[in-house]
Design an enzyme around this catalytic site. Structure first.
Site, PDB file in Angstrom:
ATOM      1  N   LYS A 165     -18.410 -12.221  -0.291  1.00  0.00           N
ATOM      2  CA  LYS A 165     -17.892 -12.699   1.007  1.00  0.00           C
ATOM      3  C   LYS A 165     -19.007 -12.509   2.025  1.00  0.00           C
ATOM      4  CE  LYS A 165     -16.072 -11.661   4.668  1.00  0.00           C
ATOM      5  NZ  LYS A 165     -16.766 -12.094   5.908  1.00  0.00           N
TER       6      LYS A 165
ATOM      7  N   GLU B 105     -22.647   0.877   2.642  1.00  0.00           N
ATOM      8  CA  GLU B 105     -23.950   0.959   3.320  1.00  0.00           C
ATOM      9  C   GLU B 105     -23.672   0.625   4.773  1.00  0.00           C
ATOM     10  OE1 GLU B 105     -26.884   1.696   2.084  1.00  0.00           O
ATOM     11  OE2 GLU B 105     -26.826   1.230  -0.045  1.00  0.00           O
TER      12      GLU B 105
ATOM     13  N   CYS C  18     -30.228  -2.012  10.157  1.00  0.00           N
ATOM     14  CA  CYS C  18     -29.448  -0.775  10.050  1.00  0.00           C
ATOM     15  C   CYS C  18     -30.318   0.462  10.182  1.00  0.00           C
ATOM     16  CB  CYS C  18     -28.699  -0.746   8.728  1.00  0.00           C
ATOM     17  SG  CYS C  18     -29.774  -1.122   7.343  1.00  0.00           S
TER      18      CYS C  18
ATOM     19  N   GLU D 109     -24.685   2.943  17.545  1.00  0.00           N
ATOM     20  CA  GLU D 109     -25.595   1.935  17.017  1.00  0.00           C
ATOM     21  C   GLU D 109     -25.527   0.696  17.896  1.00  0.00           C
ATOM     22  OE1 GLU D 109     -24.559   0.015  13.303  1.00  0.00           O
ATOM     23  OE2 GLU D 109     -26.605   0.284  12.607  1.00  0.00           O
TER      24      GLU D 109
HETATM   25  P1  NAP Z   1     -19.245  -5.729  10.133  1.00  0.00           P
HETATM   26  O1  NAP Z   1     -18.611  -6.244  11.356  1.00  0.00           O
HETATM   27  O2  NAP Z   1     -18.802  -4.428   9.605  1.00  0.00           O
HETATM   28  O3  NAP Z   1     -19.077  -6.854   9.036  1.00  0.00           O
HETATM   29  C1  NAP Z   1     -19.558  -6.719   7.728  1.00  0.00           C
HETATM   30  C2  NAP Z   1     -18.712  -7.557   6.803  1.00  0.00           C
HETATM   31  O4  NAP Z   1     -17.372  -7.053   6.799  1.00  0.00           O
HETATM   32  C3  NAP Z   1     -18.612  -9.011   7.223  1.00  0.00           C
HETATM   33  O5  NAP Z   1     -18.611  -9.831   6.088  1.00  0.00           O
HETATM   34  C4  NAP Z   1     -17.276  -9.032   7.943  1.00  0.00           C
HETATM   35  O6  NAP Z   1     -16.673 -10.298   8.039  1.00  0.00           O
HETATM   36  C5  NAP Z   1     -16.458  -8.080   7.128  1.00  0.00           C
HETATM   37  N1  NAP Z   1     -15.303  -7.560   7.867  1.00  0.00           N
HETATM   38  C6  NAP Z   1     -15.146  -7.447   9.221  1.00  0.00           C
HETATM   39  N2  NAP Z   1     -13.920  -6.937   9.518  1.00  0.00           N
HETATM   40  C7  NAP Z   1     -13.290  -6.736   8.347  1.00  0.00           C
HETATM   41  C8  NAP Z   1     -11.993  -6.260   7.993  1.00  0.00           C
HETATM   42  N3  NAP Z   1     -11.114  -5.887   8.921  1.00  0.00           N
HETATM   43  N4  NAP Z   1     -11.687  -6.175   6.680  1.00  0.00           N
HETATM   44  C9  NAP Z   1     -12.562  -6.558   5.734  1.00  0.00           C
HETATM   45  N5  NAP Z   1     -13.788  -7.044   6.009  1.00  0.00           N
HETATM   46  C10 NAP Z   1     -14.158  -7.125   7.295  1.00  0.00           C
HETATM   47  O7  NAP Z   1     -20.818  -5.621  10.294  1.00  0.00           O
HETATM   48  P2  NAP Z   1     -21.802  -6.733  10.856  1.00  0.00           P
HETATM   49  O8  NAP Z   1     -21.623  -6.792  12.326  1.00  0.00           O
HETATM   50  O9  NAP Z   1     -21.680  -7.987  10.066  1.00  0.00           O
HETATM   51  O10 NAP Z   1     -23.211  -6.110  10.472  1.00  0.00           O
HETATM   52  C11 NAP Z   1     -23.826  -5.139  11.214  1.00  0.00           C
HETATM   53  C12 NAP Z   1     -23.589  -3.765  10.617  1.00  0.00           C
HETATM   54  O11 NAP Z   1     -24.069  -3.732   9.274  1.00  0.00           O
HETATM   55  C13 NAP Z   1     -24.324  -2.674  11.341  1.00  0.00           C
HETATM   56  O12 NAP Z   1     -23.491  -1.578  11.535  1.00  0.00           O
HETATM   57  C14 NAP Z   1     -25.459  -2.337  10.376  1.00  0.00           C
HETATM   58  O13 NAP Z   1     -25.960  -1.035  10.526  1.00  0.00           O
HETATM   59  C15 NAP Z   1     -24.829  -2.548   9.069  1.00  0.00           C
HETATM   60  N6  NAP Z   1     -25.853  -2.729   8.020  1.00  0.00           N
HETATM   61  C16 NAP Z   1     -26.096  -1.703   7.150  1.00  0.00           C
HETATM   62  C17 NAP Z   1     -27.064  -1.833   6.167  1.00  0.00           C
HETATM   63  C18 NAP Z   1     -27.343  -0.728   5.189  1.00  0.00           C
HETATM   64  O14 NAP Z   1     -27.931  -0.999   4.148  1.00  0.00           O
HETATM   65  N7  NAP Z   1     -26.951   0.495   5.447  1.00  0.00           N
HETATM   66  C19 NAP Z   1     -27.794  -3.022   6.069  1.00  0.00           C
HETATM   67  C20 NAP Z   1     -27.533  -4.041   6.972  1.00  0.00           C
HETATM   68  C21 NAP Z   1     -26.548  -3.868   7.941  1.00  0.00           C
HETATM   69  P3  NAP Z   1     -16.861 -11.161   9.416  1.00  0.00           P
HETATM   70  O15 NAP Z   1     -18.262 -11.558   9.446  1.00  0.00           O
HETATM   71  O16 NAP Z   1     -15.942 -12.281   9.339  1.00  0.00           O
HETATM   72  O17 NAP Z   1     -16.514 -10.246  10.556  1.00  0.00           O
END
Ligand code: NAP
Ligand code: MG
Length: 499
Positions: A192, A268, A303, A402
């Site tokens: 997804k 992650e 991240c 963050e």
């Molecule tokens: P996010 O809002 O948590 O979204 C990540 C994924 O989860 C997306 O596919 C999102 O879909 C989905 N999602 C959102 N709400 C959900 C729910 N209620 N139930 C199930 N799935 C749900 O994060 P983001 O804004 O896309 O990405 C930024 C974050 O990723 C930052 O916190 C960053 O630090 C982290 N990150 C971590 C790493 C690592 O390796 N540690 C690497 C890259 C990024 P939608 O897009 O439709 O909302």
């Protein structure tokens, strides 16, 4: 490759681009069962690129069924590793052959500079698939040290149906970090992608089929988190969720698992990386230059971005001056321009979120030394200047939360102990860096910093051979290296009685 490109040639390639925009289930492109779509916009100018199938529960269910059927009949799961390797290598070759197209899709969809997509993201995706393919037929299981009256084998088996829910900052690469080890070890998958950036993953799945990955083994369900993401998290027949994204959503996946089938969850999540520069760093200018890149690369949407710059007080002014000097030379603008170094924020929501953190920093008393504003608004795109704060205290919001944007918080310290204490004073533990010429100080800091990666006299270093992942609320489980395969396999003991 990108160096030879001109903005005109990139733009004309972009004009001729076709977008795959459906779900990919059981080896076929299909619309969402509901017929619904969502706008896939480009942050470069805010315009709609295409309408993408909005997957939901029913689509997730179809994809899980296809993945389960493929897993059960062994068309992939029971192939010899050497056979899976050949197919995955073909996929990597196809991804490489279509690298220019994939790079362009990534840039149009999420706003990172084309130079980065072409030179960093897509080559890293190809390398990740290749590395895992090459590794998988060189791994042996174990035999336990029993007595003569038994043989006990410890074997790793694929877990089954793995769902990966991934973010938008490195869209295809974050998916690849999960697909490489999960597919190589014989699992079936459903990906997804983030709703902001689904295009590369959909196209990559088509190439996977062309490479010979059997139908049902790799499925893509684009859609929203609350619908498609949650349906995967709660599905009774998904064995494992591999998630990259925010801590808030990561915690939801643990809850979904607990309320459904106890599926394995690996997370992650975010970070608040302390980049610690001691006065005795081998080269303060080099450290400051790395600090600037460490926060401004990928618009700060990283991240492990070095968002907290911890500097020893006696060299603070010198280091901050140099960071700003580097930041001023950064070319912020059209991501399709090969000369651009910082592109657009992924969408207006993210841009406004970052701007509100900048306001918060000022209202809590930090000194904004440069940047802080939206720019190029006339393009319709979402651009923010590189922003540097000085005089930050570690308990301020901009030092704790963050931001996920080009915003650097500078904090001073008196000695190494204080630096480590501040460095660890965060809910996160993804990465840390320390710059010093003193080997004892370096080693002590590296051991004391509670983070999954610690860089000494460098920043954001690593390759496929090194694991990546977090301590504390940065999550658990590791991507990359052979350790990543542990997340997608179960360990079975087979005890054979010989008495
Ligand atoms: P996010 O809002 O948590 O979204 C990540 C994924 O989860 C997306 O596919 C999102 O879909 C989905 N999602 C959102 N709400 C959900 C729910 N209620 N139930 C199930 N799935 C749900 O994060 P983001 O804004 O896309 O990405 C930024 C974050 O990723 C930052 O916190 C960053 O630090 C982290 N990150 C971590 C790493 C690592 O390796 N540690 C690497 C890259 C990024 P939608 O897009 O439709 O909302
Ligand atoms: Mg987009």
């Amino acid at each position: 490759m990108a160096a030879a490109l001109s903005i005109e040639s990139v733009k004309s390639q972009a004009k001729g681009l076709a977008y795959r925009n459906q779900a990919f289930i059981g080896g076929k492109f299909v619309d969402a069962a509901s017929g619904k779509t969502f706008d896939c916009t480009s942050p470069i100018d805010g315009k709609v690129l295409t309408q993408v199938a909005a997957g939901d529960k029913e689509d997730v269910d179809r994809a899980v069924k296809a993945a389960r059927a493929a897993f059960e009949d062994g068309r992939w799961s029971r192939q010899a590793p050497a056979k899976r390797k050949q197919v995955l290598l073909r996929w990597a070759d196809l991804l490489e052959k279509h690298a220019a197209e994939l790079a362009l899709l990534e840039t149009l969809d999420m706003g990172k500079p084309i130079g980065d997509s072409a030179r960093i993201d897509i080559p890293a995706v190809v390398n990740c698939i290749r590395w895992n393919a090459e590794a998988v037929d060189k791994i042996y299981d174990e035999v336990a040290p029993t007595g003569d009256d038994a043989v006990a084998m410890l074997v790793r088996e694929p877990m089954g149906v793995i769902a990966a829910v991934v973010p938008w900052n490195f869209p295809l690469l974050m998916a690849a970090w999960k697909m490489g080890p999960a597919l190589a070890t014989g699992n079936s998958m459903i990906i997804k992608p983030a709703e902001q950036s689904p295009l590369t993953m959909i196209r990559a799945a088509e190439l996977a089929a062309e490479a010979g990955i059997p139908d049902g083994v790799l499925n893509v369900v684009p859609g929203f988190g609350e619908t498609a993401g949650q349906a995967l998290g709660r599905h009774m027949d998904v064995d494992c969720i591999a998630f990259t994204g925010s801590g808030e959503v990561g915690k939801l996946f643990m809850k979904y698992s607990g309320e459904s089938n106890m599926k394995r969850v690996t997370l992650e999540c975010g970070g608040k990386t302390p980049n610690i520069i001691m006065a005795d760093a081998p080269d303060l200018d080099a450290a400051a230059t790395a600090a600037a890149w460490g926060i401004f690369f990928n618009q700060g949407e990283v991240c492990n971005a070095g968002s907290r710059l911890l500097v020893e007080d006696k060299v603070k002014d010198q280091v901050v001056e140099k960071v700003m000097q580097v930041a001023k030379t950064l070319r912020v603008g059209d991501p399709l321009d090969p000369a651009t170094q910082m592109g657009a924020m992924v969408d207006d929501t993210q841009m406004n979120r970052v701007l509100s953190y900048i306001e918060k920093g000022q209202s809590e008393g930090a000194k904004m030394k440069m940047g802080g504003k939206r720019i190029l608004g006339e393009t319709g795109g979402y651009y923010i200047e590189p922003t540097v704060f000085d005089g930050v205290k570690n308990d301020m919001t901009i030092a704790q939360e963050e931001i996920f944007g080009p915003v650097l918080s500078t904090i001073t310290f008196g000695d190494a102990d204080e630096a480590i204490k501040i460095g660890n004073d965060t809910i996160y533990g993804l990465a840390a860096a320390v710059w010093t010429s003193d080997i004892k100080k370096a080693h002590r800091a590296a051991k004391s910093l509670r983070a999954g990666s610690v860089w000494v006299n460098c920043f954001d270093a690593g390759d496929m051979t090194t694991p990546f992942g977090g301590y504390k609320q940065s999550g658990f489980g590791r991507d990359k290296s052979l350790h990543a395969m542990e997340k997608y396999t179960e360990l079975k003991t087979i005890w054979i009685d010989l008495s």
